[in-house]
Design a protein around this motif. Structure first.
Motif, PDB file in Angstrom:
ATOM      1  N   VAL A  74      -6.080   8.932 -13.202  1.00 31.40           N
ATOM      2  CA  VAL A  74      -6.907   7.570 -12.554  1.00 31.40           C
ATOM      3  C   VAL A  74      -6.941   6.713 -11.145  1.00 31.40           C
ATOM      4  CG1 VAL A  74      -5.205   5.406 -12.541  1.00 31.40           C
ATOM      5  CG2 VAL A  74      -4.459   7.130 -14.306  1.00 31.40           C
ATOM      6  N   PRO A  75      -7.502   6.313 -11.056  1.00 34.06           N
ATOM      7  CA  PRO A  75      -8.454   6.154 -10.295  1.00 34.06           C
ATOM      8  C   PRO A  75      -7.535   4.935  -9.356  1.00 34.06           C
ATOM      9  CG  PRO A  75      -9.761   5.001 -11.361  1.00 34.06           C
ATOM     10  CD  PRO A  75      -8.829   5.933 -11.987  1.00 34.06           C
ATOM     11  N   PRO A 114      -8.265   2.395  -7.317  1.00 40.39           N
ATOM     12  CA  PRO A 114      -8.517   1.544  -7.800  1.00 40.39           C
ATOM     13  C   PRO A 114      -7.490   0.493  -9.231  1.00 40.39           C
ATOM     14  CG  PRO A 114     -10.676   1.963  -7.006  1.00 40.39           C
ATOM     15  CD  PRO A 114      -9.765   3.072  -7.124  1.00 40.39           C
ATOM     16  N   LYS A 115      -7.651   1.786 -10.111  1.00 45.23           N
ATOM     17  CA  LYS A 115      -6.817   1.216 -11.196  1.00 45.23           C
ATOM     18  C   LYS A 115      -5.604   0.568 -10.868  1.00 45.23           C
ATOM     19  CE  LYS A 115      -5.750   0.731 -15.665  1.00 45.23           C
ATOM     20  NZ  LYS A 115      -5.630  -1.181 -15.848  1.00 45.23           N
ATOM     21  N   ALA A 116      -5.283   2.010 -10.117  1.00 44.16           N
ATOM     22  CA  ALA A 116      -3.838   2.292  -9.640  1.00 44.16           C
ATOM     23  C   ALA A 116      -3.215   0.572  -9.062  1.00 44.16           C
ATOM     24  CB  ALA A 116      -3.048   3.438  -8.709  1.00 44.16           C
ATOM     25  N   ASP A 136      -4.217  -1.717  -8.739  1.00 44.10           N
ATOM     26  CA  ASP A 136      -4.686  -3.422  -9.749  1.00 44.10           C
ATOM     27  C   ASP A 136      -2.981  -3.095 -10.899  1.00 44.10           C
ATOM     28  OD1 ASP A 136      -6.975  -4.563  -9.719  1.00 44.10           O
ATOM     29  OD2 ASP A 136      -8.302  -3.220 -11.175  1.00 44.10           O
ATOM     30  N   LEU A 137      -2.786  -2.257 -10.984  1.00 44.25           N
ATOM     31  CA  LEU A 137      -1.254  -2.279 -11.873  1.00 44.25           C
ATOM     32  C   LEU A 137      -0.273  -2.553 -10.768  1.00 44.25           C
ATOM     33  CD1 LEU A 137      -2.719   1.480 -13.835  1.00 44.25           C
ATOM     34  CD2 LEU A 137      -1.700  -0.809 -14.652  1.00 44.25           C
ATOM     35  N   ASN A 184      -0.221  -6.262 -10.756  1.00 44.74           N
ATOM     36  CA  ASN A 184      -0.239  -7.003 -11.765  1.00 44.74           C
ATOM     37  C   ASN A 184       0.993  -6.627 -11.717  1.00 44.74           C
ATOM     38  OD1 ASN A 184      -2.004  -7.900 -12.600  1.00 44.74           O
ATOM     39  ND2 ASN A 184      -2.728  -5.840 -14.296  1.00 44.74           N
ATOM     40  N   TRP A 231       0.806   8.477  -8.148  1.00 43.93           N
ATOM     41  CA  TRP A 231       0.171   7.099  -7.091  1.00 43.93           C
ATOM     42  C   TRP A 231       1.610   6.545  -6.969  1.00 43.93           C
ATOM     43  CZ3 TRP A 231      -4.197   7.634  -5.070  1.00 43.93           C
ATOM     44  CH2 TRP A 231      -5.671   7.999  -5.246  1.00 43.93           C
ATOM     45  N   THR A 275       2.593   2.917  -4.637  1.00 45.42           N
ATOM     46  CA  THR A 275       1.068   1.683  -4.100  1.00 45.42           C
ATOM     47  C   THR A 275       2.250   0.647  -4.340  1.00 45.42           C
ATOM     48  OG1 THR A 275      -0.384   2.224  -6.131  1.00 45.42           O
ATOM     49  CG2 THR A 275      -0.625   0.681  -4.694  1.00 45.42           C
ATOM     50  N   THR A 319       2.949   5.375  -9.827  1.00 44.29           N
ATOM     51  CA  THR A 319       2.451   5.601 -11.338  1.00 44.29           C
ATOM     52  C   THR A 319       2.252   6.728 -12.214  1.00 44.29           C
ATOM     53  OG1 THR A 319       1.546   2.836 -10.570  1.00 44.29           O
ATOM     54  CG2 THR A 319       0.214   4.242 -12.805  1.00 44.29           C
ATOM     55  N   GLY A 363      -1.794   6.380 -16.509  1.00 40.84           N
ATOM     56  CA  GLY A 363      -1.436   5.369 -15.910  1.00 40.84           C
ATOM     57  C   GLY A 363      -0.589   4.790 -15.807  1.00 40.84           C
TER      58      GLY A 363
END
Length: 564
Positions: free
Chosen positions: A145-146, A148-150, A152-153, A156, A189, A191, A209, A214
């Protein structure tokens, strides 16, 4: 747009040997009893014998612990690619040493990798307290999982707990870690997501995460607050040590590490966890005659007086009762910001600025959040972060919050202030009629707030940490005062027990000492309620003996809240 600031350490870095990390008094405040000096803290149980060797220094303890880690690497699960770093050191009066470590794997922080090495006065190994017994080696250090995806999660997740709020300036900072707190160690991750709400006040959430799937592993509120509620201004006339600068005085205390109080000018900041858009000011309060405030909210200096006084009493409590010189134990003062945000119903400690921040409240639900027990509560979060670093979720998070409630209450009792007498209510000074109850929390029977747990159950870790804390708060009250009805300082209490047994208290001073020693010597980031029972029993044994009435009372009080 979400701003991303990923931090991916160089996995090629090789381990090094364990090293140490770099790691206030108006006239003496009136106390409820005789002050306990550092030298007397453990004298009863840990006094050195005649002709004993000189007490080891901090450096001696670190060297001894480093030797133990080198000799017992297998026992501690230390493998190639791992590093340890000293977080805290305690040397008892009899020379017994306790060295607390954090751990990394290929430069990645290991959540649950912390441990405390316990050494005899001669430096020999006695045992250890470990956040996890598992090996901390993950299957991979390459995330699927990159970042940026972490991010965004996490954003959210922050939105989901602030439904109905318009959030601005959203940002997130992912950091790769090894998660050893939640089952089999895995790459994750961590975050930190932060934003401003519609009134310009900060909201923040930390999200763990799984870096392979993810999936969210855990999440918690990143502002260690007193449930978004508040405190008041009213401690009467109090002594203050200040600093003269020319013809004016600054509200800065040179006797307590230059602790000071500043005006945030109703502004806010987003400068948490290394993400900094702007920071609210902390302009030091000044005065021409060294007489501060009027006791009313119309004078902005009044809230500053309460904040500075709360810092002073908290400093004195930790130093005179527990021998701790400042929040971090390094003699350096923190600072306060008052008048933060607009009608902000919160107060919080922030490690990134090493400071306390107080809102003014909305005037209907809460008044200004500068009450004495709130100050003690929030700054105790700072002590926890420098010692056990209890994870702010699940049962560990409940113990984190309870630590601040318990020790914040001890600060209030220590002050001996007639205008805000000691009690076992949390935040009773700040609540307004709109809040609907007499205090934020009730230690004698936590469920009186309608949400907190009186007793442990297998589901207590699913509660918000401010409510799962009720189990430990109830334990501390029972241990201090005992069960059944009684009136103390004009406040009526009636504390029940899970098992119907009658509990006899040992007094709040002993409770404070037992809890502090358990926190700083035996608890780790993953400690749950069963571990807290063990930690406090170990602390009671150290202080009073394994066959003592105090040791038996600790066991009985935990059983009374269904922790067996």
């Amino acid at each position: 747009m979400t701003r991303i600031r990923p931090h991916v350490p160089d996995s090629r870095q090789t381990p090094t040997s364990p090293t140490s990390r770099a790691s206030r008094l108006p006239r003496r405040l009136a106390a409820g009893g005789v002050a306990v000096t550092t030298a007397a803290l453990l004298a009863a149980a840990l006094a050195p014998t005649a002709g004993a060797a000189p007490r080891p220094s901090r450096a001696d303890a670190i060297d001894n612990a480093a030797s133990v880690l080198a000799e017992r690497a297998g026992t501690f699960g230390l493998t190639a690619g791992q590093q340890t770093e000293v977080r805290d050191v305690i040397v008892d009066p009899d020379g017994t040493q306790h060295v607390r470590y954090d751990r990394t794997y290929r430069s990645l922080p290991v959540l649950g990798g912390d441990c405390v090495v316990h050494l005899a006065p001669d430096g020999s190994y006695r045992g250890a307290s470990r956040a996890t017994e598992r090996a901390v080696t993950p299957a991979t250090t390459t995330p699927a999982v990159p970042a940026p995806k972490a991010a965004d999660l996490a954003v959210n997740a922050l939105r989901s707990v602030n439904l109905g709020e318009t959030l601005r300036r959203l940002t997130a900072k992912p950091e790769l870690v090894v998660d050893a707190l939640h089952g089999t160690p895995r790459l994750a991750w961590r975050t930190h997501a932060v934003a401003l709400d519609a009134q310009g006040n900060p909201v923040a959430r930390t999200v763990i995460t799984d870096a392979s799937s993810g999936a969210q592993i855990d999440a918690w509120d990143s502002l260690e607050s007193v449930t978004g509620d508040g405190t008041s201004l009213y401690s009467g006339t109090v002594p203050l040590e200040t600093t003269q600068s020319g013809s004016t005085y600054q509200l800065k205390d040179p006797t307590r590490g230059n602790t000071y109080t500043g005006d945030a000018a109703n502004k806010t900041d987003l400068c948490f966890f290394g993400i900094c858009f702007s920071r609210a000011p902390s302009t030091v309060f000044t005065d021409t005659d060294n007489h501060w405030g009027t006791g009313t909210t119309s004078d902005r200096a009044t809230a500053a007086v309460d904040a500075q006084y709360g810092t002073n009493v908290t400093w004195d409590y930790y130093k005179n009762v527990h021998g701790r010189n400042g929040i971090a134990g390094d003699g350096k003062g923190s600072y306060n910001r008052v008048h933060y945000g607009n009608n902000y119903n919160n107060a919080f400690w922030d490690d990134s600025c090493f400071c306390m921040t107080y809102g003014d409240g909305d005037g209907t639900t809460f008044g200004p959040l500068v009450a004495l027990d709130v100050a003690g509560h929030e700054m105790s979060h700072g002590v926890t972060s420098k010692t056990a670093a209890l994870t702010y979720s699940g049962e560990s998070g409940g113990l984190n919050e309870a630590t601040s409630d318990i020790l914040g209450t001890m600060v209030e009792w220590y002050a001996g202030n007639a205008s805000d007498a000691g009690d076992y209510l949390i935040g009773e000074e700040i609540v307004k009629p709109g809040f609907g109850q007499a205090a934020l929390r009730f230690m004698d029977k936590p469920s009186k707030d309608g949400r907190s747990a009186d007793y442990w159950s297998s589901s207590v870790g699913n509660l918000d940490v401010h409510y799962s804390s009720g189990v430990a708060n109830h334990f501390a009250y029972l241990l201090a005062e005992g069960s059944g009805p009684k009136t103390i300082n004009g406040v009526s209490y009636d504390s029940p027990t899970y098992n119907g047994a009658s509990v006899t208290g040992i007094g709040r001073d002993k409770v404070g000492k037992i809890w502090y020693r358990a926190l700083t010597v035996y608890m780790t980031s993953s400690t749950k309620y069963s571990g807290a029972r063990t930690a406090t029993l170990n602390a009671a044994k150290d202080l009073y003996g394994a066959g003592s009435a105090e040791y038996a009372a600790v066991a009985a009080a935990w059983s009374a809240v269904n922790v067996n």
